[in-house]
Design a protein around this motif. Structure first.
Motif, PDB file in Angstrom:
ATOM      1  N   ILE A   7       0.357  28.043 -19.652  1.00  0.00           N
ATOM      2  CA  ILE A   7       0.600  26.733 -20.250  1.00  0.00           C
ATOM      3  C   ILE A   7       0.626  25.672 -19.158  1.00  0.00           C
ATOM      4  CG2 ILE A   7       2.320  25.306 -21.431  1.00  0.00           C
ATOM      5  CD1 ILE A   7       3.101  27.889 -22.978  1.00  0.00           C
ATOM      6  N   ALA A   8       1.347  25.949 -18.078  1.00  0.00           N
ATOM      7  CA  ALA A   8       1.476  24.973 -16.993  1.00  0.00           C
ATOM      8  C   ALA A   8       0.128  24.689 -16.345  1.00  0.00           C
ATOM      9  CB  ALA A   8       2.472  25.468 -15.953  1.00  0.00           C
ATOM     10  N   SER A   9      -0.705  25.724 -16.173  1.00  0.00           N
ATOM     11  CA  SER A   9      -1.968  25.515 -15.486  1.00  0.00           C
ATOM     12  C   SER A   9      -2.999  24.808 -16.360  1.00  0.00           C
ATOM     13  CB  SER A   9      -2.527  26.848 -14.996  1.00  0.00           C
ATOM     14  OG  SER A   9      -2.856  27.674 -16.099  1.00  0.00           O
ATOM     15  N   SER A  10      -2.799  24.785 -17.688  1.00  0.00           N
ATOM     16  CA  SER A  10      -3.753  24.134 -18.580  1.00  0.00           C
ATOM     17  C   SER A  10      -3.522  22.624 -18.679  1.00  0.00           C
ATOM     18  CB  SER A  10      -3.674  24.768 -19.976  1.00  0.00           C
ATOM     19  OG  SER A  10      -2.438  24.462 -20.579  1.00  0.00           O
ATOM     20  N   VAL A  11      -2.451  22.137 -18.114  1.00  0.00           N
ATOM     21  CA  VAL A  11      -2.102  20.726 -18.196  1.00  0.00           C
ATOM     22  C   VAL A  11      -2.769  19.973 -17.053  1.00  0.00           C
ATOM     23  CG1 VAL A  11      -0.192  19.094 -18.088  1.00  0.00           C
ATOM     24  CG2 VAL A  11       0.111  21.305 -19.192  1.00  0.00           C
ATOM     25  N   LEU A  61      18.402  13.335 -12.292  1.00  0.00           N
ATOM     26  CA  LEU A  61      16.972  13.041 -12.157  1.00  0.00           C
ATOM     27  C   LEU A  61      16.138  14.264 -12.499  1.00  0.00           C
ATOM     28  CD1 LEU A  61      17.108  10.986  -8.839  1.00  0.00           C
ATOM     29  CD2 LEU A  61      16.400  10.095 -11.077  1.00  0.00           C
ATOM     30  N   ALA A  62      16.519  15.412 -11.959  1.00  0.00           N
ATOM     31  CA  ALA A  62      15.780  16.651 -12.227  1.00  0.00           C
ATOM     32  C   ALA A  62      15.858  17.024 -13.704  1.00  0.00           C
ATOM     33  CB  ALA A  62      16.323  17.777 -11.352  1.00  0.00           C
ATOM     34  N   HIS A  63      17.036  16.893 -14.294  1.00  0.00           N
ATOM     35  CA  HIS A  63      17.189  17.176 -15.727  1.00  0.00           C
ATOM     36  C   HIS A  63      16.269  16.279 -16.556  1.00  0.00           C
ATOM     37  CE1 HIS A  63      20.204  20.229 -16.434  1.00  0.00           C
ATOM     38  NE2 HIS A  63      20.989  19.691 -15.507  1.00  0.00           N
ATOM     39  N   ASN A  64      16.156  15.010 -16.171  1.00  0.00           N
ATOM     40  CA  ASN A  64      15.301  14.090 -16.912  1.00  0.00           C
ATOM     41  C   ASN A  64      13.831  14.483 -16.788  1.00  0.00           C
ATOM     42  OD1 ASN A  64      15.325  11.851 -18.702  1.00  0.00           O
ATOM     43  ND2 ASN A  64      14.517  10.547 -17.069  1.00  0.00           N
ATOM     44  N   VAL A  65      13.422  14.915 -15.594  1.00  0.00           N
ATOM     45  CA  VAL A  65      12.048  15.396 -15.405  1.00  0.00           C
ATOM     46  C   VAL A  65      11.805  16.603 -16.322  1.00  0.00           C
ATOM     47  CG1 VAL A  65      10.452  16.521 -13.785  1.00  0.00           C
ATOM     48  CG2 VAL A  65      11.770  14.517 -13.058  1.00  0.00           C
ATOM     49  N   ILE A  66      12.745  17.529 -16.328  1.00  0.00           N
ATOM     50  CA  ILE A  66      12.626  18.733 -17.164  1.00  0.00           C
ATOM     51  C   ILE A  66      12.548  18.355 -18.642  1.00  0.00           C
ATOM     52  CG2 ILE A  66      13.840  20.822 -17.913  1.00  0.00           C
ATOM     53  CD1 ILE A  66      15.049  20.820 -14.970  1.00  0.00           C
ATOM     54  N   ASP A  67      13.443  17.476 -19.075  1.00  0.00           N
ATOM     55  CA  ASP A  67      13.477  17.059 -20.481  1.00  0.00           C
ATOM     56  C   ASP A  67      12.182  16.369 -20.900  1.00  0.00           C
ATOM     57  OD1 ASP A  67      16.037  18.102 -20.658  1.00  0.00           O
ATOM     58  OD2 ASP A  67      17.034  16.138 -20.529  1.00  0.00           O
ATOM     59  N   LYS A  68      11.699  15.443 -20.069  1.00  0.00           N
ATOM     60  CA  LYS A  68      10.473  14.709 -20.406  1.00  0.00           C
ATOM     61  C   LYS A  68       9.261  15.637 -20.411  1.00  0.00           C
ATOM     62  CE  LYS A  68      12.474  10.714 -20.803  1.00  0.00           C
ATOM     63  NZ  LYS A  68      12.689  10.105 -22.102  1.00  0.00           N
ATOM     64  N   ALA A  69       9.227  16.594 -19.493  1.00  0.00           N
ATOM     65  CA  ALA A  69       8.128  17.563 -19.480  1.00  0.00           C
ATOM     66  C   ALA A  69       8.156  18.411 -20.751  1.00  0.00           C
ATOM     67  CB  ALA A  69       8.217  18.444 -18.235  1.00  0.00           C
ATOM     68  N   LYS A  70       9.348  18.862 -21.138  1.00  0.00           N
ATOM     69  CA  LYS A  70       9.477  19.659 -22.358  1.00  0.00           C
ATOM     70  C   LYS A  70       9.079  18.857 -23.589  1.00  0.00           C
ATOM     71  CE  LYS A  70      12.994  22.974 -20.888  1.00  0.00           C
ATOM     72  NZ  LYS A  70      14.397  23.413 -21.094  1.00  0.00           N
ATOM     73  N   GLU A  71       9.486  17.582 -23.634  1.00  0.00           N
ATOM     74  CA  GLU A  71       9.111  16.719 -24.762  1.00  0.00           C
ATOM     75  C   GLU A  71       7.601  16.587 -24.882  1.00  0.00           C
ATOM     76  OE1 GLU A  71      11.031  12.913 -24.336  1.00  0.00           O
ATOM     77  OE2 GLU A  71      13.038  13.796 -24.447  1.00  0.00           O
ATOM     78  N   SER A  72       6.905  16.690 -23.764  1.00  0.00           N
ATOM     79  CA  SER A  72       5.440  16.602 -23.751  1.00  0.00           C
ATOM     80  C   SER A  72       4.784  17.967 -23.951  1.00  0.00           C
ATOM     81  CB  SER A  72       4.965  16.007 -22.419  1.00  0.00           C
ATOM     82  OG  SER A  72       5.507  14.730 -22.256  1.00  0.00           O
ATOM     83  N   GLY A  73       5.618  18.989 -24.178  1.00  0.00           N
ATOM     84  CA  GLY A  73       5.086  20.325 -24.438  1.00  0.00           C
ATOM     85  C   GLY A  73       4.863  21.180 -23.210  1.00  0.00           C
ATOM     86  N   HIS A  74       5.476  20.811 -22.088  1.00  0.00           N
ATOM     87  CA  HIS A  74       5.275  21.537 -20.830  1.00  0.00           C
ATOM     88  C   HIS A  74       6.594  22.089 -20.314  1.00  0.00           C
ATOM     89  CE1 HIS A  74       1.537  19.448 -21.200  1.00  0.00           C
ATOM     90  NE2 HIS A  74       2.108  18.290 -20.989  1.00  0.00           N
ATOM     91  N   ARG A  75       6.703  23.401 -20.303  1.00  0.00           N
ATOM     92  CA  ARG A  75       7.924  24.031 -19.818  1.00  0.00           C
ATOM     93  C   ARG A  75       7.825  24.254 -18.310  1.00  0.00           C
ATOM     94  NH1 ARG A  75      11.183  26.059 -23.669  1.00  0.00           N
ATOM     95  NH2 ARG A  75      12.118  27.449 -22.144  1.00  0.00           N
ATOM     96  N   PRO A  76       8.901  24.019 -17.577  1.00  0.00           N
ATOM     97  CA  PRO A  76       8.880  24.278 -16.133  1.00  0.00           C
ATOM     98  C   PRO A  76       8.637  25.755 -15.833  1.00  0.00           C
ATOM     99  CG  PRO A  76      10.780  22.956 -16.736  1.00  0.00           C
ATOM    100  CD  PRO A  76      10.153  23.421 -18.017  1.00  0.00           C
ATOM    101  N   VAL A  77       7.894  26.001 -14.771  1.00  0.00           N
ATOM    102  CA  VAL A  77       7.652  27.363 -14.305  1.00  0.00           C
ATOM    103  C   VAL A  77       8.888  27.868 -13.574  1.00  0.00           C
ATOM    104  CG1 VAL A  77       6.192  28.810 -12.833  1.00  0.00           C
ATOM    105  CG2 VAL A  77       5.179  26.940 -14.144  1.00  0.00           C
ATOM    106  N   GLY A  78       9.581  26.969 -12.864  1.00  0.00           N
ATOM    107  CA  GLY A  78      10.782  27.343 -12.129  1.00  0.00           C
ATOM    108  C   GLY A  78      11.610  26.130 -11.765  1.00  0.00           C
ATOM    109  N   ILE A  79      12.901  26.370 -11.581  1.00  0.00           N
ATOM    110  CA  ILE A  79      13.842  25.311 -11.200  1.00  0.00           C
ATOM    111  C   ILE A  79      14.784  25.904 -10.159  1.00  0.00           C
ATOM    112  CG2 ILE A  79      15.647  23.730 -12.002  1.00  0.00           C
ATOM    113  CD1 ILE A  79      14.414  24.214 -14.884  1.00  0.00           C
TER     114      ILE A  79
END
Length: 126
Positions: A7-11, A61-79
């Motif tokens: 999923i991450a690599s298709s973005v 800041l990191a939480h907001n990046v994670i949340d916005k990425a998830k809202e766009s359909g992109h789950r983090p690979v790692g944190i």
């Protein structure tokens, strides 16, 4: 390849980088830098580096990046480092976001490590 990595690599990295930068700007990150490292490594295409003013700010800041990425359909690979907030790394596949406090950022100098254009200009005498 895992499902998350697929999923991450298709973005498209540029679009995901823009999402990350907007998320950092929303919460007033300091000195946001975007580095194109696609020609330097196969790990990622873009590195985003930003400074948080405290442990809590960096984590937010990191939480907001994670949340916005998830809202766009992109789950983090790692944190990494979210609990400490000194240096938080959010791996979104084609984009890796580093949120650091000023002291850590000054010490590790990731911009100098990954930005070879400055070195090439210095070597040429520009």
């Amino acid at each position: 390849m895992t499902e998350t990595a697929a999923i991450a690599s298709s973005v498209p990295s540029a679009a995901l980088g823009a999402i990350a930068v907007a998320a950092l700007e929303d919460l007033k990150a300091v000195d946001i830098r975007v580095l194109d490292v696609s020609k330097l490594t196969t790990i990622t295409d873009i590195m985003v580096i930003a400074t948080g003013t405290s442990n809590r700010h960096a984590a937010s800041l990191a939480h907001n990046v994670i949340d916005k990425a998830k809202e766009s359909g992109h789950r983090p690979v790692g944190i990494e480092g979210l609990n400490e907030g000194e240096w938080v790394l959010v791996n979104l596949g084609g984009v890796i976001v580093h949120v650091m406090q000023a002291q850590s950022r000054a010490f590790y100098q990731l911009e100098k490590l990954w930005d070879f254009t400055t070195r090439e200009q210095s070597a040429r005498g520009n």
